[in-house]
Enzyme design. Structure first.
Site, PDB file in Angstrom:
ATOM      1  N   ASP A   1      52.482  46.221  32.783  1.00  0.00           N
ATOM      2  CA  ASP A   1      51.908  45.046  32.109  1.00  0.00           C
ATOM      3  C   ASP A   1      50.466  44.784  32.551  1.00  0.00           C
ATOM      4  OD1 ASP A   1      54.338  44.485  30.819  1.00  0.00           O
ATOM      5  OD2 ASP A   1      55.092  43.441  32.584  1.00  0.00           O
TER       6      ASP A   1
ATOM      7  N   CYS B   1      24.410  17.058  46.135  1.00  0.00           N
ATOM      8  CA  CYS B   1      24.686  17.087  44.695  1.00  0.00           C
ATOM      9  C   CYS B   1      24.510  18.500  44.150  1.00  0.00           C
ATOM     10  CB  CYS B   1      23.800  16.107  43.949  1.00  0.00           C
ATOM     11  SG  CYS B   1      22.068  16.498  44.082  1.00  0.00           S
TER      12      CYS B   1
ATOM     13  N   ASP C   1      56.333  39.950  27.843  1.00  0.00           N
ATOM     14  CA  ASP C   1      56.999  41.231  28.086  1.00  0.00           C
ATOM     15  C   ASP C   1      58.502  40.912  28.052  1.00  0.00           C
ATOM     16  OD1 ASP C   1      57.545  43.856  29.153  1.00  0.00           O
ATOM     17  OD2 ASP C   1      57.945  42.850  31.052  1.00  0.00           O
TER      18      ASP C   1
END
Length: 890
Positions: A767, A41, A558
């Protein structure tokens, strides 16, 4: 020493030289991936993560519970991966190295016929002499060599040839069989839980029958109630004997797990199970022993509680592991795409075929020529050197339509060749291939934690101790209430006393609370979501990207290469005098073919349409070719003077531009197209309109985004006229033009400052700053490697509609995560009070511990199954209507 010799030589000619030692090539960061066995867990994964982060030299450590793997970023100057493995094993879990990340081009070879270490050394020396071999490790016990090498220089076939030549045919080499992979580990774990569950049933069913069924069958009841020693009956002794192996042999894993957890100051699910089953078992042992030593004590045992509890929890773990295995199916499917064999062609210097042989596809080296027959999978990344065909690339890009391939076209390994034979030249092999990189991207995405998971991690720290306190408080409250006659005697079942009733409530509280479901809520949904994304051509780099994408309310596009196709094409031709279009383009192409300008290339490409019968048409010869920078070109073709260029070129050459030509030109420029004038023999004969056309479906994508309450903005380095024209065409109101790369990033930050969650969609190097600055960077897959590296999401098909798929998928994934948390938390909030007996006074209903255990196991399974429903994700129907209308990007 070479450096010292160079220094002395410089000083010999009369100059002073000092040697600077620079460790330029020293890599300061390496990443290793490790499989961890035994985590149950979130507190287990948190314990391992904390232990790794405490190791000196570890820069970043991520431990994923769902994949049972760790990814560790470390400084190789401070520690080795063996020390990392030791640190994990110190926390009590088993660690297996998957990859050390030192060299991407690594291969393991098995050599048969080797008996001594000396033979291994001789082979090692022969291999070391090969150019391009960097490092060699060998293991005599496994007869295994591990080599790292430069794939541009050498490859696995060369190694096998050298090994087999070294021993005069005594040694046989092959690629080391793959073992210990994720699938093999998962299968082994499934088998282990299945076997444990079956064995527990063998012992538990008789215990259950004796406790719950046989007591109602008079003859059998009488036999089981027969006393052996004092008040000890045969039934109690049999139950004790049968439940002991379940408690200590089959349930050993829970003792080991809880010991490891407690040793490191944490508490996990194993601690709750061990405490609950021990309370039931040892109270029963005490009760049985007391009956054996007493003449009057009537014992009541809970042996069925402990053994049934362990059986149900093992069944739950088996179902959970089975379901968890399905969450990583996407990666397994991707890995299976690579074909096992390939047909290698050997050609002579003239390109004639000498030999054709079938080889293991892992033996392909760079620059090999591979034959791909119809219906076969492409064996590696490369480009076509001969043949024509259509290739189905849907398994990698998600694009369903086959793509035409001819000489010079790029092909991707794992895609399917449909109808023609292709010969391809290998360019990227092994771990460099597109398929391997996608698998690596998806794997690391599944490792990364979503910020929302911190919530579960915080809860799990206090969860188990809190449950233990609640459980003890429940037992104490019921016990004291019983002793002080706080409730009627009639509430106590006939076979119990108040202590036993209180103990049952306490045990039920302890085993119904489940921290596993909370820990699995996020990672399983992220695993399935990223896997589904990869199969649709949308690569999402982890939980952080998924979480940010579902909140996006503003997208910055763009222009060039994102909203538009990214390369100029001729969109219109207007002839001012009568002539055949084919002849007109023959002359224009002959003049333009010598120019490197992108517009010239667009004209030549368009002219090829009139010569479709030829693959590479030969244009008429151009004499006296002259390129006039910034204006156009001039040449003599078929004894005609041809001028191709802008208005400036025509005016400079004193060529008359009639009024109708001026009108066509201004109309062209109004549409944001570039007008190119063509004059033949000093007379203006035609005007070409060149434009970077919009990507098909761009307008519809913007419209769908608007309906999803996502605002669109265009940011471009292009001029205002073109930018406004494109924005108007796609339906975007906000435009930022003439923006430098840093301006794009600044604009993104401005939008974020206004409270927007911003996604940036781009394709170029310019970019990258904006992609990094945005909350979510989306790179168009056909864009540059730098843009793809900087982005959080890669749209592999270069389709704009995948922007919608990415946002929609992330929203659906987060809906699942919230549902999982609601299920896991709601389950505990409802379950614990019922187990504690909150409704017992009014309804008489109590939850026996073994049913509480079954319910606890069911909560984890239900959370994983809820995440698995994401596998049936379908992209928004609006996108399918775009495809029906033929608006898909090739």
């Amino acid at each position: 020493m070479q450096e010292e010799t160079i220094r002395e030589t410089i000083e010999d000619v009369g100059f002073q030289a000092t040697l600077f030692k620079e460790e330029i090539n020293e890599k300061s960061t390496q990443i290793c991936r490790i499989r961890i066995k035994g985590m149950t867990c979130t507190s287990c994964s948190t314990t391992v993560e904390s232990a790794l982060q405490a190791v000196r030299g570890v820069q970043k450590a991520q431990v994923a519970l769902a994949t049972e793997e760790a990814e560790v970023q470390y400084d190789p100057k401070d520690l080795s991966y063996n020390q990392i493995l030791e640190a994990i094993e110190d926390t009590g879990f088993e660690a297996i190295l998957i990859s050390a990340g030192e060299d991407r081009s690594k291969i393991q070879l098995q050599v048969d016929g080797v008996r001594t270490e000396n033979s291994m050394r001789i082979i090692g020396n022969s291999l070391q002499a090969l150019p391009g071999v960097q490092d060699i490790d060998f293991n005599l016990d496994l007869k295994k060599f591990e080599l790292s090498y430069k794939p541009d220089v050498t490859g696995p076939r060369n190694f096998i040839k050298i090994i087999e030549a070294t021993g005069s045919g005594r040694f046989k080499a092959m690629i080391y069989p793959e073992g210990g992979g994720r699938v093999a580990h998962r299968q082994e774990e499934i088998k282990r839980y299945y076997r444990s569950f079956l064995w527990s049933l063998v012992f538990t069913i008789p215990v259950f029958l004796m406790s719950m069924v046989f007591m109602y069958i008079p003859g059998i009841k009488h036999g089981l109630d027969t006393k052996i020693v004092n008040m000890l009956s045969i039934g109690e002794l049999l139950r004790w004997i049968l439940s002991t192996p379940v408690q200590f042999i089959i349930g050993r894993r829970f003792y080991i797990g809880s010991y490891k957890a407690v040793r490191h100051g944490s508490a996990n699910m194993d601690v709750l199970i061990a405490l609950g089953t021990n309370a039931a078992y040892f109270y029963s042992v005490y009760s049985v022993l007391r009956a054996a030593t007493s003449q009057s004590f009537e014992s009541t045992d809970f042996f069925e509680t402990s053994s049934m509890l362990i059986s149900f929890i093992l069944l739950g773990k088996y179902l959970e592991v089975l379901a968890k295995g399905k969450t990583s199916e996407a990666i397994e499917k991707l890995m299976d795409l690579a074909p096992e064999t390939a047909t290698l062609l050997t050609l002579d210097d003239e390109g004639n075929l000498i030999n054709e042989e079938e080889i293991d596809s892992r033996l392909i080296q760079k620059k090999d020529i591979i034959k791909i027959i119809p219906g076969a999978k492409v064996a590696c990344d490369g480009f076509v050197v001969w043949g024509q065909s259509h290739v189905n690339e849907s398994m990698i890009t998600g694009e369903s339509r086959p793509v035409a391939k001819r000489k010079g076209d790029i092909v991707i390994g794992g895609t399917v060749n449909e109808n023609g034979v292709l010969h391809i030249k290998a360019t990227r092999v092994g771990s460099e291939s597109a398929l391997s990189q996608i698998v690596r991207l998806v794997e690391s995405a599944q490792m990364a934690k979503a910020p929302v998971q911190k919530f579960a991690d915080r809860i799990s720290k206090f969860f188990v101790p809190l449950v233990i306190i609640l459980s003890f408080s429940t037992w104490l409250a019921w016990f004291l209430a019983g002793k002080l006659h706080g409730y009627p005697r009639s509430w106590i079942p006939t076979s119990m006393d108040s202590f036993q009733l209180a103990l049952q409530f306490g045990i039920s509280v302890m085993v119904i609370a489940c921290p596993c479901a909370l820990g699995l809520a996020t990672p399983t949904a992220v695993m399935v979501g990223t896997g589904v994304g990869a199969s649709q051509g949308v690569l999402i780099k982890g939980g952080q990207a998924l979480e940010s994408a579902h909140k996006v309310n503003c997208i910055v596009f763009d222009k060039t290469g994102t909203l538009t196709v990214g390369k100029p094409v001729v969109v219109n031709t207007r002839l001012l005098k009568n002539m055949v279009l084919r002849e007109f383009y023959e002359l224009v192409a002959a003049a333009e073919v010598n120019s490197e300008h992108p517009l010239a290339k667009a004209v030549v490409e368009y002219a090829k349409k009139f010569r479709q019968d030829e693959e590479n048409p030969v244009w008429p010869e151009a004499q006296e070719f002259e390129s006039i920078t910034g204006h156009g070109v001039k040449a003599i073709v078929r004894n005609k003077e041809v001028l191709v260029g802008n208005k400036g070129l025509m005016l400079a050459q004193n060529i008359n531009i009639p009024l109708d030509a001026e009108e066509i030109l201004s109309e062209t420029e109004g549409l944001a197209h570039t007008g190119i004038l063509v004059s033949i023999d000093r007379e203006l004969v035609g005007i070409l309109a060149i434009s970077d056309p919009l990507k098909p479906g761009a307008r519809e994508v913007v419209s769908i985004l608007k309906s999803m309450k996502v605002k669109s903005i265009v940011v471009t380095g292009d001029n205002w006229g073109t930018a406004n024209s494109i924005a108007k065409e796609v339906g975007i109101d906000t435009v930022i033009a003439e923006a430098k790369p840093e301006n794009k990033a600044e604009k993104v930050k401005e939008l974020q400052a206004e409270g927007n969650v911003v996604a940036m969609v781009g394709d170029g190097i310019n970019d990258s700053p904006a992609l990094v600055a945005a909350d979510v960077g989306m790179a168009i897959g056909a864009g540059t490697d730098i843009a793809i590296e900087a982005a959080d999401i890669v749209l592999m098909k270069s389709n704009l509609e995948d922007v919608i798929t990415a946002i929609d998928l992330s929203r659906k994934t987060f809906f699942r995560i919230r549902l999982n948390y609601l299920w896991a938390l709601g389950y505990n909030i409802l379950g614990i009070p019922i187990a504690a007996g909150a409704i017992f006074p009014s309804t008489g209903f109590r939850l026996p511990p073994w049913i509480a255990g079954a319910a606890m196991a069911a909560s984890s399974v239900s959370v994983v199954c809820c995440s698995l429903l994401l596998k049936y994700y379908k992209r928004p129907k609006k996108l399918d209507t775009l495809e029906i209308r033929g608006i898909t990007v090739e």
